[in-house]
Design an enzyme around this catalytic site. Structure first.
Site, PDB file in Angstrom:
ATOM      1  N   SER A  94       0.816  -1.212   0.000  1.00  0.00           N
ATOM      2  CA  SER A  94       0.000   0.000   0.000  1.00  0.00           C
ATOM      3  C   SER A  94       0.847   1.258   0.000  1.00  0.00           C
ATOM      4  CB  SER A  94      -0.915   0.000   1.225  1.00  0.00           C
ATOM      5  OG  SER A  94      -1.735  -1.134   1.244  1.00  0.00           O
ATOM      6  N   PHE A  95       1.974   1.233   0.730  1.00  0.00           N
ATOM      7  CA  PHE A  95       2.737   2.456   0.928  1.00  0.00           C
ATOM      8  C   PHE A  95       4.093   2.458   0.232  1.00  0.00           C
ATOM      9  CE2 PHE A  95       0.140   2.565   4.969  1.00  0.00           C
ATOM     10  CZ  PHE A  95      -0.726   3.539   4.495  1.00  0.00           C
ATOM     11  N   GLY A  96       4.416   1.432  -0.546  1.00  0.00           N
ATOM     12  CA  GLY A  96       5.705   1.457  -1.211  1.00  0.00           C
ATOM     13  C   GLY A  96       6.109   0.118  -1.775  1.00  0.00           C
ATOM     14  N   LYS A 142      12.883  -1.313   1.887  1.00  0.00           N
ATOM     15  CA  LYS A 142      11.506  -0.866   1.673  1.00  0.00           C
ATOM     16  C   LYS A 142      11.513   0.626   1.390  1.00  0.00           C
ATOM     17  CE  LYS A 142       6.966  -0.686   3.963  1.00  0.00           C
ATOM     18  NZ  LYS A 142       6.205  -1.055   5.187  1.00  0.00           N
ATOM     19  N   ASP A 148      -2.493  -5.102  11.000  1.00  0.00           N
ATOM     20  CA  ASP A 148      -2.495  -5.479   9.583  1.00  0.00           C
ATOM     21  C   ASP A 148      -1.871  -6.857   9.394  1.00  0.00           C
ATOM     22  OD1 ASP A 148      -3.084  -5.063   6.931  1.00  0.00           O
ATOM     23  OD2 ASP A 148      -1.211  -4.047   6.479  1.00  0.00           O
TER      24      ASP A 148
END
Length: 769
Positions: free
Chosen positions: A577-579, A596, A702
């Protein structure tokens, strides 16, 4: 599909389904749950869904549906959950929807719906618990009748065009209220008494988040603000027309984590009792007219991550106690009347990465020599002060710097050679000082440098022509009258040519004798220079080829580029989702790592980076993915760059073993019973540690197979803590209120930005059924 007439639950949440809702579903009249959230469905919402007379939960959120909400949906009188958030829906809400009195969760957020809410809304929908219509185009007044929905816990009307006043007496009767968000509207009249509704909200003893930023509220902040719920964690009053002082008693709100009162007309002295807010993570008081000293009690708030006190009239010295805030990522104190020297303790805040900005004050003394300890800092600005002395050579250790601003001070001496180590430096301003000496050629070899201001100093000699010096729009050397050369566009005088003298074939006795007598000294000096050269080469080798142990102390953007072959697609391990995550190799010892890289264009990515750092820096367990280091810097295009470096897991994610994509590898990726059991035990051990044995309990928020990684021995490691949250204190109350209090910050669905646009930590929870 048309044969599934007895199907009751249809749930296809979080897939990649495209197209429209197929008409064949219209015969599934026994459905009680229809969830197709988080796909790529388009078209309009079909009216025949209104024929599902037994439907209790309808969730069509996070798709690409267009058009208006069908009036036929109002025929589903059994509906309890109505959620069509994050689509492209327009028009007004059909009046028939208000006939479904059984609805307790209503969500139309992040659409383009307009119109006014009915004044008798709370009477029509008396069972409401969650009402979310943020980020739309609603107008009109806030319905007074909301008080009739006595079970309301979440009201989000943010980012609309509501006008009028807030019905405080009505909302104050909602004793279960947890979240109240009216930010970014047109509420208030800019007059005295606009904030009087706060007097009634003191009855909402469960209130945790209150967003009122970006409205037109005027007058003073009532003293009753100190009597708001002690459960309050988020309070946003920024960007209004408020004046007066910060009320005494603000220290009573002991659970505040975010306080924003920026961009108002507040004045007076900030009370020392603000130091009682020991859980504060973000404090924003910028752009007011506060005066007096910066409270030294801020040093008690060791959880502070961001502190904005810029653009006020604070005076006195910078409190050294701020050095106790060992979690600070950002400190803005610029444009005040601060005096005295910069405390050395500030330089010990190794967490500072986003920025340290002390410009436009009256600070004196030198730039502390331990500035080199700020190894993660990306922006340092002390311009427009009265600092003196030499620029410390230790600043070369700040290898993450993208912007360095030392202009308009009284610095003297030469440009330190250590600046050559700032490979990611994009902007350097040392103008209007008393610096002298030659301008080094290495500055032109700083490949990332796009802006260089050397004006109004006393530099001399020939100006280099390479790199930034070849860009007339990116460099300024005005006011250095002893400079020469450079590119013609800079209009500097030509440098004088070297004069060549004929040399005699023989040396006079006066020369020979001293040389003969100094032969032993020259031999010793040559040995020293040779040894020093070898040592320098050895040190340079260490710098250019840092080991795994060195990486643990910090890594630069350029080193990450090198280790991942320029973030090559061939090194891409996966995306989230973020990278994206890349395989990297540390050149010196061949250690393989996982890098990441956060996509900072994605809303919430920067917050995810901060949260993951916060969660993992104190958590240590064999079944948690081990973080090696983090990087917060500037990339080669001048954009913010954030990355986390983890130990590499050779066997990938559990998801790739449970659901192999490559058919050829499927037989080799079959987990036997014992492997599955061991993995389950590993994950359970990690969660037990997080929940029960951390200093502060952590909720992952998550957990899924793709976030469970397997090492070479198939030992499971839980990773991706971007949504992790520190658990609130335990309670015996298991009501919905308590459930929400522990889940508000980690969710799938509508998570709008914070009321301060540079924050992303004001979250609104959408249940996923």
């Amino acid at each position: 599909m048309s044969h599934c007439t007895q199907l009751r639950v249809f749930d296809l949440v979080s897939n990649k389904i495209i197209g429209s809702i197929p008409h064949q579903l219209s015969s599934w009249l026994s459905l009680t749950v229809l969830h197709i959230t988080s796909n790529n469905l388009s078209g309009t919402i079909p009216g025949w869904i209104g024929n599902f007379s037994s439907l209790r939960s309808l969730n069509l959120g996070s798709n690409n549906f267009q058009g208006s909400i069908p009036n036929e949906l109002g025929h589903i009188t059994t509906l309890k959950i109505f959620a069509v958030w994050e689509n492209n829906l327009s028009g007004t809400l059909p009046s028939s929807i208000y006939n479904i009195s059984s609805i307790y969760k209503f969500s139309v957020a992040i659409n383009q719906v307009h119109g006014e809410l009915p004044p008798n809304l709370g009477i029509l929908l008396p069972n409401l618990v969650v009402f979310l219509c943020g980020i739309n185009k609603f107008t009109g007044n806030i319905p007074v009748s909301l008080s009739n929905a006595s079970r309301l816990q979440v009201i989000d009307f943010a980012f609309n065009e509501f006008t009028g006043t807030i019905p405080g007496e009505s909302l104050g009767s909602l004793r279960s209220l947890i979240i109240l968000n009216f930010a970014v509207n047109r509420l208030g009249n800019g007059k005295l008494g606009d904030m009087s509704f706060l007097n009634f909200l003191t009855n909402c003893t469960s209130l945790q988040e209150l967003g009122l930023s970006y409205n037109r509220f005027g007058g003073e902040i009532p003293r009753s603000i100190a009597n708001l719920s002690t459960q309050l964690r988020i309070l946003y009053l920024g960007d209004n027309l408020l004046h007066g002082s910060l009320p005494n008693g603000i220290g009573n709100l002991i659970n505040l984590t975010d306080l924003d009162m920026a961009d108002n007309y507040l004045e007076g002295v900030v009370p020392e009792e603000i130091g009682k807010l020991e859980k504060m993570e973000t404090l924003d008081l910028h752009a007011n007219t506060f005066f007096g000293p910066i409270p030294s009690s801020l040093g008690n708030i060791t959880s502070l991550i961001e502190l904005f006190m810029n653009e006020n009239s604070f005076e006195g010295s910078i409190p050294p106690s701020l050095g106790n805030c060992q979690n600070l990522l950002l400190l803005y104190l610029y444009n005040n009347n601060l005096t005295g020297s910069i405390p050395q303790k500030l330089m010990e805040l190794s967490t500072l990465s986003i920025g340290l900005v002390l410009s436009e004050n009256n600070l004196t003394g030198s730039l502390p020599s331990n500035v080199g300890d700020l190894v993660h800092l990306t922006r340092l600005n002390v311009s427009n002060n009265k600092l003196s002395g030499e620029i410390p050579s230790t600043i070369g250790s700040c290898t993450s710097l993208g912007g360095l601003y030392l202009d308009d001070n009284k610095f003297e001496g030469t440009i330190p050679q250590s600046l050559k180590d700032l490979k990611g430096l994009e902007e350097l301003d040392i103008s209007s000082n008393n610096l002298s000496g030659q301008i080094h050629e290495f500055i032109g070899k700083l490949g990332a440098l796009k802006y260089l201001n050397l004006s109004y100093n006393d530099f001399e000699g020939e100006l280099p022509k390479e790199g930034i010096f070849s860009n007339v729009s990116g460099v300024s050397v005005l006011g250095n009258h002893r400079l020469c050369g450079g590119i013609p566009q800079l209009h500097l005088p030509a440098c004088p040519k070297n004069k060549h003298h004929s040399s005699r074939g023989l040396l006079s006795p006066k020369v020979v004798i001293p040389i003969s007598c100094s032969l032993a000294f020259i031999i010793a000096l040559s040995c020293f220079i040779g040894a020093r050269s070898m040592l320098k080469k050895s040190r340079n080798a260490l710098v250019t080829s840092r080991s795994y142990k060195d990486w643990k102390l910090g890594v630069s953007y350029s080193q990450l580029v090198e280790s991942t072959n320029g973030f090559s697609v061939d090194n891409l391990i996966g995306s989230g989702s973020f990278g994206s995550v890349y395989k990297g190799v540390i050149p010196s010892d061949g250690t393989v790592v996982a890098v990441k890289v956060l996509n900072l264009q994605q809303r919430g990515a920067s917050k995810s980076f901060n949260d993951e750092c916060k969660a993992l820096r104190s958590a240590r367990h064999r079944n948690l993915l081990k973080i090696i280091t983090a990087c917060s810097s500037i990339d080669n295009h001048g954009r913010d760059f954030k990355s986390l470096v983890f130990e590499f897991m050779p066997n990938g994610s559990l998801d790739s073993w449970l659901h192999p994509r490559d058919e050829e590898q499927s037989p080799s990726k079959r987990l036997n019973f014992m492997q599955r059991l061991n993995i389950a035990i590993d994950v359970a051990s990690a969660l037990d540690y997080l929940h029960n044995h951390c200093e502060t309990s952590i909720v992952h928020c998550d957990l899924k197979p793709s976030n469970v990684l397997l090492d070479e021995d198939m030992v499971a490691h839980v990773g991706d803590f971007g949504l992790a949250r520190f658990l609130l204190e335990a309670s015996n109350d298991h009501s919905l209120s308590q459930t929400m209090s522990s889940q508000l910050k980690g969710s799938v669905g509508y998570i709008p930005p914070g009321m301060r646009f540079h924050h992303s930590n004001f979250f609104f929870f959408y249940y996923s059924y």
